[in-house]
Scaffold this motif. Structure first.
Motif, PDB file in Angstrom:
ATOM      1  N   THR A 136       0.843  -1.202   0.000  1.00  0.00           N
ATOM      2  CA  THR A 136       0.000   0.000   0.000  1.00  0.00           C
ATOM      3  C   THR A 136       0.873   1.245   0.000  1.00  0.00           C
ATOM      4  OG1 THR A 136      -1.767  -1.154   1.165  1.00  0.00           O
ATOM      5  CG2 THR A 136      -1.810   1.256   1.246  1.00  0.00           C
ATOM      6  N   VAL A 137       0.566   2.138  -0.916  1.00  0.00           N
ATOM      7  CA  VAL A 137       1.306   3.407  -1.003  1.00  0.00           C
ATOM      8  C   VAL A 137       0.325   4.547  -0.735  1.00  0.00           C
ATOM      9  CG1 VAL A 137       2.694   4.886  -2.497  1.00  0.00           C
ATOM     10  CG2 VAL A 137       2.826   2.413  -2.728  1.00  0.00           C
ATOM     11  N   ASN A 138       0.753   5.484   0.091  1.00  0.00           N
ATOM     12  CA  ASN A 138      -0.102   6.620   0.427  1.00  0.00           C
ATOM     13  C   ASN A 138       0.672   7.912   0.224  1.00  0.00           C
ATOM     14  OD1 ASN A 138      -0.922   8.454   3.182  1.00  0.00           O
ATOM     15  ND2 ASN A 138      -2.529   7.878   1.787  1.00  0.00           N
ATOM     16  N   GLY A 139       0.076   8.849  -0.491  1.00  0.00           N
ATOM     17  CA  GLY A 139       0.699  10.162  -0.664  1.00  0.00           C
ATOM     18  C   GLY A 139      -0.274  11.241  -0.219  1.00  0.00           C
ATOM     19  N   ASN A 192       3.962   7.333   2.417  1.00  0.00           N
ATOM     20  CA  ASN A 192       4.361   6.132   3.152  1.00  0.00           C
ATOM     21  C   ASN A 192       4.040   4.869   2.372  1.00  0.00           C
ATOM     22  OD1 ASN A 192       1.853   4.811   4.226  1.00  0.00           O
ATOM     23  ND2 ASN A 192       1.600   6.862   5.126  1.00  0.00           N
ATOM     24  N   ILE A 193       4.848   3.888   2.588  1.00  0.00           N
ATOM     25  CA  ILE A 193       4.696   2.586   1.924  1.00  0.00           C
ATOM     26  C   ILE A 193       4.560   1.537   3.014  1.00  0.00           C
ATOM     27  CG2 ILE A 193       5.783   0.895   0.406  1.00  0.00           C
ATOM     28  CD1 ILE A 193       7.455   3.241  -0.722  1.00  0.00           C
ATOM     29  N   THR A 194       3.509   0.740   2.900  1.00  0.00           N
ATOM     30  CA  THR A 194       3.298  -0.336   3.867  1.00  0.00           C
ATOM     31  C   THR A 194       3.472  -1.662   3.124  1.00  0.00           C
ATOM     32  OG1 THR A 194       1.697   1.040   5.026  1.00  0.00           O
ATOM     33  CG2 THR A 194       1.677  -1.302   5.539  1.00  0.00           C
ATOM     34  N   LYS A 195       4.407  -2.424   3.592  1.00  0.00           N
ATOM     35  CA  LYS A 195       4.730  -3.669   2.890  1.00  0.00           C
ATOM     36  C   LYS A 195       4.800  -4.813   3.887  1.00  0.00           C
ATOM     37  CE  LYS A 195       6.699  -6.113  -0.564  1.00  0.00           C
ATOM     38  NZ  LYS A 195       5.968  -6.435  -1.783  1.00  0.00           N
ATOM     39  N   LYS A 196       4.089  -5.876   3.527  1.00  0.00           N
ATOM     40  CA  LYS A 196       4.138  -7.071   4.367  1.00  0.00           C
ATOM     41  C   LYS A 196       5.036  -8.083   3.657  1.00  0.00           C
ATOM     42  CE  LYS A 196       0.831  -9.939   6.863  1.00  0.00           C
ATOM     43  NZ  LYS A 196      -0.604 -10.266   7.010  1.00  0.00           N
ATOM     44  N   PHE A 197       6.095  -8.459   4.330  1.00  0.00           N
ATOM     45  CA  PHE A 197       7.045  -9.367   3.685  1.00  0.00           C
ATOM     46  C   PHE A 197       6.723 -10.826   3.964  1.00  0.00           C
ATOM     47  CE2 PHE A 197       9.307  -5.388   3.762  1.00  0.00           C
ATOM     48  CZ  PHE A 197       9.926  -5.361   2.520  1.00  0.00           C
ATOM     49  N   SER A 198       6.091 -11.056   5.086  1.00  0.00           N
ATOM     50  CA  SER A 198       5.718 -12.436   5.447  1.00  0.00           C
ATOM     51  C   SER A 198       4.550 -12.335   6.421  1.00  0.00           C
ATOM     52  CB  SER A 198       6.914 -13.144   6.100  1.00  0.00           C
ATOM     53  OG  SER A 198       7.073 -12.680   7.431  1.00  0.00           O
ATOM     54  N   PRO A 199       3.898 -13.445   6.758  1.00  0.00           N
ATOM     55  CA  PRO A 199       2.800 -13.367   7.738  1.00  0.00           C
ATOM     56  C   PRO A 199       3.254 -12.787   9.071  1.00  0.00           C
ATOM     57  CG  PRO A 199       2.799 -15.489   6.647  1.00  0.00           C
ATOM     58  CD  PRO A 199       4.057 -14.798   6.225  1.00  0.00           C
ATOM     59  N   LYS A 200       4.577 -12.804   9.291  1.00  0.00           N
ATOM     60  CA  LYS A 200       5.071 -12.351  10.592  1.00  0.00           C
ATOM     61  C   LYS A 200       5.723 -10.976  10.558  1.00  0.00           C
ATOM     62  CE  LYS A 200       5.791 -16.759  12.851  1.00  0.00           C
ATOM     63  NZ  LYS A 200       6.709 -17.525  13.667  1.00  0.00           N
ATOM     64  N   PHE A 201       6.092 -10.535   9.396  1.00  0.00           N
ATOM     65  CA  PHE A 201       6.945  -9.348   9.347  1.00  0.00           C
ATOM     66  C   PHE A 201       6.383  -8.295   8.383  1.00  0.00           C
ATOM     67  CE2 PHE A 201      10.926  -7.257   7.682  1.00  0.00           C
ATOM     68  CZ  PHE A 201      11.147  -6.505   8.828  1.00  0.00           C
ATOM     69  N   ASN A 202       6.232  -7.079   8.866  1.00  0.00           N
ATOM     70  CA  ASN A 202       5.803  -6.002   7.983  1.00  0.00           C
ATOM     71  C   ASN A 202       6.624  -4.746   8.254  1.00  0.00           C
ATOM     72  OD1 ASN A 202       4.261  -4.039   9.837  1.00  0.00           O
ATOM     73  ND2 ASN A 202       3.426  -6.022  10.399  1.00  0.00           N
ATOM     74  N   PHE A 217       8.212  12.690   5.496  1.00  0.00           N
ATOM     75  CA  PHE A 217       7.392  13.893   5.686  1.00  0.00           C
ATOM     76  C   PHE A 217       8.259  15.122   5.444  1.00  0.00           C
ATOM     77  CE2 PHE A 217       6.258  10.505   8.527  1.00  0.00           C
ATOM     78  CZ  PHE A 217       4.872  10.399   8.476  1.00  0.00           C
ATOM     79  N   ASN A 218       7.757  16.025   4.666  1.00  0.00           N
ATOM     80  CA  ASN A 218       8.428  17.306   4.479  1.00  0.00           C
ATOM     81  C   ASN A 218       7.482  18.383   4.988  1.00  0.00           C
ATOM     82  OD1 ASN A 218       8.685  19.862   2.551  1.00  0.00           O
ATOM     83  ND2 ASN A 218      10.691  18.906   2.782  1.00  0.00           N
ATOM     84  N   LEU A 219       7.865  19.024   6.084  1.00  0.00           N
ATOM     85  CA  LEU A 219       6.966  19.967   6.759  1.00  0.00           C
ATOM     86  C   LEU A 219       7.520  21.390   6.667  1.00  0.00           C
ATOM     87  CD1 LEU A 219       6.387  17.983  10.082  1.00  0.00           C
ATOM     88  CD2 LEU A 219       4.970  17.928   8.045  1.00  0.00           C
ATOM     89  N   ASP A 276      12.480  17.856   7.695  1.00  0.00           N
ATOM     90  CA  ASP A 276      12.299  16.581   6.996  1.00  0.00           C
ATOM     91  C   ASP A 276      12.265  15.487   8.035  1.00  0.00           C
ATOM     92  OD1 ASP A 276      12.662  17.211   4.011  1.00  0.00           O
ATOM     93  OD2 ASP A 276      14.333  18.264   4.988  1.00  0.00           O
ATOM     94  N   VAL A 277      11.294  14.609   7.892  1.00  0.00           N
ATOM     95  CA  VAL A 277      11.162  13.517   8.854  1.00  0.00           C
ATOM     96  C   VAL A 277      11.109  12.205   8.086  1.00  0.00           C
ATOM     97  CG1 VAL A 277       9.838  12.589  10.795  1.00  0.00           C
ATOM     98  CG2 VAL A 277       9.759  15.041  10.301  1.00  0.00           C
ATOM     99  N   ALA A 278      11.884  11.270   8.542  1.00  0.00           N
ATOM    100  CA  ALA A 278      11.848   9.928   7.958  1.00  0.00           C
ATOM    101  C   ALA A 278      11.553   8.936   9.075  1.00  0.00           C
ATOM    102  CB  ALA A 278      13.172   9.596   7.293  1.00  0.00           C
ATOM    103  N   VAL A 279      10.682   7.988   8.775  1.00  0.00           N
ATOM    104  CA  VAL A 279      10.297   7.006   9.803  1.00  0.00           C
ATOM    105  C   VAL A 279      10.321   5.616   9.188  1.00  0.00           C
ATOM    106  CG1 VAL A 279       8.480   6.244  11.392  1.00  0.00           C
ATOM    107  CG2 VAL A 279       8.765   8.683  10.919  1.00  0.00           C
ATOM    108  N   ALA A 280      10.890   4.711   9.920  1.00  0.00           N
ATOM    109  CA  ALA A 280      10.814   3.296   9.544  1.00  0.00           C
ATOM    110  C   ALA A 280      10.182   2.545  10.705  1.00  0.00           C
ATOM    111  CB  ALA A 280      12.207   2.759   9.243  1.00  0.00           C
ATOM    112  N   GLU A 281       9.136   1.810  10.380  1.00  0.00           N
ATOM    113  CA  GLU A 281       8.435   1.052  11.428  1.00  0.00           C
ATOM    114  C   GLU A 281       8.464  -0.425  11.049  1.00  0.00           C
ATOM    115  OE1 GLU A 281       4.365   2.253  12.050  1.00  0.00           O
ATOM    116  OE2 GLU A 281       3.916   0.471  13.233  1.00  0.00           O
ATOM    117  N   PHE A 282       8.807  -1.233  12.024  1.00  0.00           N
ATOM    118  CA  PHE A 282       8.917  -2.677  11.784  1.00  0.00           C
ATOM    119  C   PHE A 282       8.010  -3.419  12.761  1.00  0.00           C
ATOM    120  CE2 PHE A 282      12.938  -0.544  11.090  1.00  0.00           C
ATOM    121  CZ  PHE A 282      13.221  -0.866   9.767  1.00  0.00           C
ATOM    122  N   GLY A 283       7.278  -4.384  12.257  1.00  0.00           N
ATOM    123  CA  GLY A 283       6.449  -5.197  13.132  1.00  0.00           C
ATOM    124  C   GLY A 283       6.783  -6.670  12.918  1.00  0.00           C
ATOM    125  N   TYR A 284       6.966  -7.368  14.021  1.00  0.00           N
ATOM    126  CA  TYR A 284       7.295  -8.798  13.905  1.00  0.00           C
ATOM    127  C   TYR A 284       6.467  -9.589  14.909  1.00  0.00           C
ATOM    128  CZ  TYR A 284       9.872 -13.136  13.565  1.00  0.00           C
ATOM    129  OH  TYR A 284      10.203 -14.454  13.372  1.00  0.00           O
TER     130      TYR A 284
END
Lengths: 557, 315
Positions: free
Chosen positions: A357-360, A404-414, A420-422, A442-450
Motif C-alpha cells: 500500500t502506497v499513500n501520498g 508512506n509505503i506499507t509492505k508485508k514481507f511475510s505473515p510475521k513481518f511487515n 514527511f516534508n513539513l 524533513d522527517v523519515a520514519v521506519a516502522e517494523f512489526g514482527y
C-alpha cells in the motif's frame, strides 16, 4: 505516555462510548453504561529540560460518565475531578464536581434533551459542541436540544443554551453569551419517490445559529445578536462523492479580530473517489474572520461555538505529530489537501505476495488576500477589508508533503516506511520561541512489526527529524513488546542530538508498561517529556516539559 | 401521531427555532456623541461644530492627595478638623484637595440630622453617606465617629479614617513617596448660556501591574462654599455655641458617573495606552459655575485607594 498514544487512547475510549451508545437496545429494560478515566502524575523538577515540580508534587485528572436509558427515557452525568489538573491541562479545570448532566426522551419522532448536550451541524463550521478530554476542551451546551424527524429523510434540530466556559472549584461556569441554532437536513432519496433507488444520493441542509451577548463597551456599538447561516450539500454517485458547505457570519467584533465589523465566511469542499485498492481525496477550505465564540472577549479555546476542521493529515508518529503541528487559523486561511491511497494487489511485481500500500498526502495553508483599496475610511465603520472565497495570498502558513509505503514481507513481518516534508510559519502559528519565519523540516520514519507467535509480537520505530532552525535535529527510537491480549511494554527515546546548545542535547527517555483486562486498561509510564504543542483536529494546547511518573487507568461498562 | 401532524409540529418548531435567531447589523460602530456621553442640548449651537479637545502630552509626574473630611453640622469638633484640611490644601496647593462629606460611620447620625432649627439644611447626599458606610466597612477602617478623615483612603498607622491631627503626616507620607501610578488630565468646556459643562478626561495607567478593569474613574461635583449654621464647642465665641455664618467649604454633592467607584477604566479601549472619557453636566441652581469645581480621581475598586486626583473648574 506520549502524546500520540494518549490521543489514540482517547479516540479509542470515545469510539467505545459511541459504539456502546449506538448499540443500546430499544427495549423497556433499563440500560446503564459509562466509562471512566483517571490520570495521576508525580512530577520531579528537571532544570535541564525546564520541568517544574508543582507545589503539590502530584496531580490528578479523573472523570466518570454514567448513562441511563429505559423505554425512551435517557439521563446521564459526568463527575470530574482535577485536584489539581495534570501538567499542561488548561487552568480552567479545577476542583471536583458534576461537569455534565442531562435528562431526555427519545422516540422515532422526537428526541429532546434538557441539560448538557453535545451537537454538531454539518462539519461544524457553524456549530459544534463537543469535548476532547485529552486536549482539555469542552464547550458543552447547557440548555435544551430538540430533534424532530417528521418523515423519513427529514431531520430538524434546534439548540438553545450556553457554552461551558470553565470548571472552577468543582462547578461548571457557563459563558455569558447565549447560543441559539436550528438545522434542517433533507435526504432527498428518502423524501422524493422518484429519487428512491437512484445511484445519485443527495442530502441538502441549512443551518442558522446566533449568539446573544450584551453590549459591554462604552466606546463601541456592539451587535448583541450575531447571526451565522449557511447550507451544505452532500452527493454520492457510485464511487464518487462530494461535500460542499458554505457559511457566513455577520459583523462579530471580538478580541480575535481586534473588534472589526467585517462579515466572515467559511467554506469547505471535499471531493472523493474510492474503489477497491484506490482512494482519492481532494479538499479545500476558505476561512476569513470566522472565529465564533459566545463571549466576544474570550480567547484560546474558550467558549467556541463552531469548529473549523483541519485541512491536513493527522499524523501519529511522535516527531511528526508533536513537534511542528499546525493549528487552524480561524481569523483567516486558505487551505488545500490532496491524498491518494493505492494498494498494489497481491501477486503483482510491486505488490509481492501480500500486497503493498502506497499513500501520498499533500496539504497546505496560506493567508487570505485582504483587499483594502475600497476601504479608504475604515475607521468610520470598522470594516477594514474584503476577502473573496479561496483568494489566497503568497504568505505560507503550512505545507506538508508526505508519503508512506506499507509492505508485508511475510505473515510475521511487515514494514512501514514514511517520509514527511513539513514547512510551518512560526510567526503565524507559534510553535517555538527559538525560531522565526518558516521552519522547514524533513522527517523519515521506519516502522517494523514482527509477530513472534500467536501471543507475542514486537514493534519498533526509528524516526529522524532534521531542521536547521529551532532546536535542531531529533531522533526517536521506540520498541514495543506486546503479550496479547493483556500486556505491553515500550521504551521511547527522543534524542535532541542536533540542539545548537550542547547541554540541551538531551535524551527524553520514557518507559511504558500497560495492562489490559477486558474493558479496563492500566498504563504506567516514567520518564521525561519535552515541551510541545499537543493538537487534536487542528486545536492545540501547550504542554510544558515534565519528568516523572504518569499512571493512567480507564474502564468502560 | 399522524404524519401530517408531525409535519405541522415540525414546521412550527422550525419557525420558532429560526425566529430565535436574529442578528444585529451595525453600520455605525461608534456611539453617537450625545448619547451616554455628552448631552448635545447643552451645546449652544450646532453640536456637529463642537470641537473635542486634543490632549497634549501630560507633563505631570506628581501624585496628588485627596483628604476626605467626614463631618457633620452638629459635630462640635468638626470645624477645627475642617480648618486643618483647609490649611494642608493651602500649604500644598494643587497637590492636596479636600472633599467635605457630611456622614457618620453608618450614614446619617446625630451630627448630620437636619430636623431641628437651626440645623435644617440637608448637607447629606446618597453618595456621601455611601462613602461613609464604605469607609466604616473597610478592614482597617478606624471610622468610629466625627470628625475623621481619610487621606487618599490609604491606611496610616493601621487606620484609613484618621483623626485630623494625623492628616498632615499621612498626606506628607504620600507626597514624599510620590508614587504616581495613574496620571490624569482634563479639559472642561463650559457654556454659560445653557449652564452646560462638557468634561473631557484623559487617564493613563503608568503602573503596568494595575489592571484597567480594577480601576474606577470618579468625577465628583463639589460646591466651593456655602454659609450655614455650624455647632461649635462649649465656650466658643458664638451665641449658644452656634456659628450661624459658618463657611462650609468643598462640599461633595454628587458623582457624575455612577456610584462609589464611578466608571471602570477598562470599560473603554485604550488609544495609545490612554483612556478617554467624556461627561456632560448642567450646573443648575442652587449651584453655579463660579462656586463649584470638579474633583476627578482614579481609585482601586478593590481596596478603595485613590491613586491620583485632579481639580478642575467649569469656567
Amino acid at each position: 505516555m506520549n502524546l500520540s498514544k494518549r490521543k489514540l487512547l482517547t479516540i479509542g475510549i470515545l469510539s467505545f462510548h459511541l459504539v456502546s451508545f449506538s448499540q443500546e437496545p430499544k427495549t423497556n429494560a433499563p440500560n446503564i453504561s459509562g466509562n471512566m478515566e483517571a490520570t495521576v502524575q508525580y512530577l520531579n523538577p528537571d532544570t535541564l529540560i525546564g520541568a517544574v515540580q508543582p507545589p503539590s508534587k502530584a496531580l490528578i485528572n479523573a472523570y466518570m460518565n454514567v448513562f441511563y436509558r429505559q423505554a425512551g427515557f435517557k439521563a446521564g452525568m459526568r463527575v470530574e475531578s482535577y485536584s489539581p489538573a495534570i501538567l499542561g491541562y488548561p487552568d480552567n479545570f479545577d476542583g471536583t464536581g458534576i461537569g455534565m448532566r442531562y435528562v431526555g426522551y427519545e422516540n422515532d419522532f422526537v428526541d429532546v434533551t434538557i441539560g448538557n448536550f453535545y451537537e454538531q451541524f454539518g462539519a461544524g463550521l457553524i456549530f459544534r459542541a463537543y469535548e476532547d478530554r485529552s486536549l482539555g476542551f469542552d464547550n458543552a451546551m447547557d440548555g435544551m436540544r430538540l430533534i424532530l424527524r417528521p418523515i423519513k429523510g427529514v431531520a430538524l434540530k434546534g439548540v438553545y443554551g450556553r457554552n461551558r466556559y470553565k470548571f472552577s472549584e468543582g462547578r461548571v461556569i457557563n459563558s455569558s453569551g447565549i447560543v441559539r441554532g436550528a438545522d434542517i437536513d433533507f435526504h432527498l432519496n428518502e423524501i422524493l419517490p422518484f429519487m428512491k433507488d437512484k445511484k445519485l444520493d443527495i442530502t441538502i441542509a441549512g443551518s442558522l445559529v446566533s449568539k446573544y451577548q450584551a453590549d459591554n463597551r462604552d466606546d463601541l456599538v456592539l451587535p448583541e445578536n450575531v447571526g451565522a447561516y449557511g447550507g451544505r450539500i452532500k452527493a454520492r454517485y457510485g464511487r464518487f462523492y462530494s461535500d460542499f458547505e458554505y457559511v457566513m457570519k455577520d459583523n462579530d467584533p471580538s478580541a480575535d479580530n481586534n473588534y472589526n465589523y467585517n462579515s466572515g465566511h467559511a467554506a469547505l469542499i471535499n471531493l472523493g473517489y474510492s474503489q477497491k485498492g484506490l482512494g482519492i481525496l481532494v479538499s479545500a477550505k476558505s476561512v476569513d474572520n470566522f472565529s465564533f465564540r459566545s463571549d466576544r472577549d474570550e480567547s484560546l479555546q474558550n467558549v467556541l461555538i463552531n469548529f473549523l476542521p483541519p485541512m491536513n493529515k493527522t499524523h501519529t508518529y511522535n516527531l511528526v505529530a508533536s513537534l511542528y503541528p499546525y493549528q487552524t487559523q480561524p481569523v483567516g486561511e486558505m487551505a488545500y489537501q490532496a491524498e491518494v491511497l493505492y494498494t498494489f494487489q497481491k501477486g503483482t511485481r510491486v505488490g509481492g505476495k501480500y500486497g503493498t500500500t502506497v499513500n501520498g498526502n499533500f496539504s497546505t495553508a496560506y493567508a487570505p488576500v485582504r483587499h483594502t483599496s475600497n476601504f479608504t475610511t475604515p475607521d468610520s465603520n470598522r470594516v477594514y477589508y474584503q476577502t473573496n472565497l479561496f483568494d489566497k495570498a503568497d504568505l505560507l502558513y503550512w505545507r506538508d508533503i508526505n508519503f508512506n509505503i506499507t509492505k508485508k514481507f511475510s505473515p510475521k513481518f511487515n514494514v512501514v516506511l514514511s517520509y514527511f516534508n513539513l514547512s510551518i510559519n512560526n510567526d503565524i502559528t507559534k510553535i517555538t520561541n527559538d525560531a522565526k519565519g518558516i521552519i522547514y523540516s524533513d522527517v523519515a520514519v521506519a516502522e517494523f512489526g514482527y509477530k513472534i507467535n500467536k501471543k507475542h509480537s514486537i514493534r519498533a520505530e526509528i524516526q529522524s527529524l532534521t531542521t536547521k532552525k529551532d532546536k535542531g535535529d531529533w531522533a526517536t527510537m521506540l520498541i514495543e513488546y506486546n503479550v496479547s491480549p493483556n500486556f505491553f511494554f515500550s521504551i521511547i527515546d527522543q534524542y535532541n542530538y542536533g540542539n545548537p546548545i550542547e547541554a540541551l542535547q538531551v535524551h527524553y527517555l520514557i518507559g511504558v508498561f500497560g495492562y489490559i483486562h477486558e474493558t479496563s486498561r492500566f498504563t504506567l509510564s516514567y520518564g521525561k517529556q519535552r515541551a510541545g504543542l499537543f493538537c487534536v483536529g487542528g486545536v492545540c494546547r501547550f504542554v510544558p516539559a515534565s519528568n516523572g511518573l504518569t499512571i493512567n487507568f480507564t474502564h468502560s461498562f | 401521531m399522524k404524519t401530517s401532524l408531525k409535519i405541522l409540529v415540525s414546521i412550527l418548531t422550525l419557525v420558532t427555532c429560526f425566529s430565535f435567531n436574529s442578528c444585529d447589523k451595525v453600520k455605525n460602530p461608534y456611539p453617537p456623541k450625545s448619547i451616554g456621553e455628552l448631552d448635545e442640548s447643552l451645546y449652544p449651537g450646532n453640536f456637529d461644530d463642537y470641537a473635542f479637545p486634543v490632549f497634549t502630552a501630560n507633563a505631570n509626574a506628581d501624585r496628588n492627595v485627596l483628604i476626605e473630611d467626614y463631618t457633620g453640622h452638629k459635630c462640635i469638633y468638626c470645624p477645627a478638623a475642617a480648618d486643618t484640611g483647609h490649611y494642608i490644601a493651602n500649604d500644598f496647593k494643587d497637590r492636596v484637595f479636600v472633599s467635605t462629606i457630611h456622614t457618620g460611620p453608618t450614614g446619617i447620625e446625630s451630627f448630620q440630622t437636619f430636623n431641628t432649627e437651626p440645623f435644617i439644611y440637608n448637607f447629606t447626599n446618597e453618595i456621601g453617606l455611601n462613602i461613609g458606610r464604605y469607609i466604616k466597612d473597610l478592614p482597617s477602617s478606624g471610622f468610629s465617629g466625627n470628625p475623621k478623615g481619610s487621606v487618599s483612603r490609604v491606611a496610616y498607622e493601621n487606620n484609613v479614617a484618621l483623626g485630623s491631627n494625623k492628616w498632615r503626616a499621612a498626606a506628607n507620607a504620600l507626597l514624599v513617596s510620590n508614587d504616581l501610578k495613574v496620571n490624569l488630565q482634563s479639559v472642561i468646556n463650559y457654556f454659560p448660556a445653557t449652564k452646560g459643562a462638557f468634561i473631557h478626561i484623559e487617564a493613563e495607567i503608568l503602573d503596568p501591574v494595575l489592571n484597567a478593569n480594577n480601576l474606577g474613574l470618579v468625577v465628583a461635583f463639589m460646591e466651593d462654599s456655602i454659609v450655614k449654621p455650624q455647632k461649635f464647642p462649649l465656650g466658643s465665641p458664638y451665641p449658644s455655641d452656634i456659628n450661624y455664618d459658618y463657611v462650609h467649604r468643598d462640599l461633595l454633592k454628587l458623582h457624575l458617573n455612577g456610584g462609589l467607584t464611578g466608571t471602570s477604566i477598562g470599560s473603554k479601549s485604550p488609544s495609545n495606552g490612554k483612556y478617554y472619557f467624556n461627561y456632560s453636566f448642567k450646573i443648575e441652581s442652587p449651584y453655579s459655575a463660579d462656586n463649584s469645581h470638579f474633583l476627578i480621581y482614579v481609585l482601586d475598586k478593590n481596596t478603595g485607594e485613590i491613586y491620583h486626583v485632579i481639580k478642575d473648574h467649569a469656567q
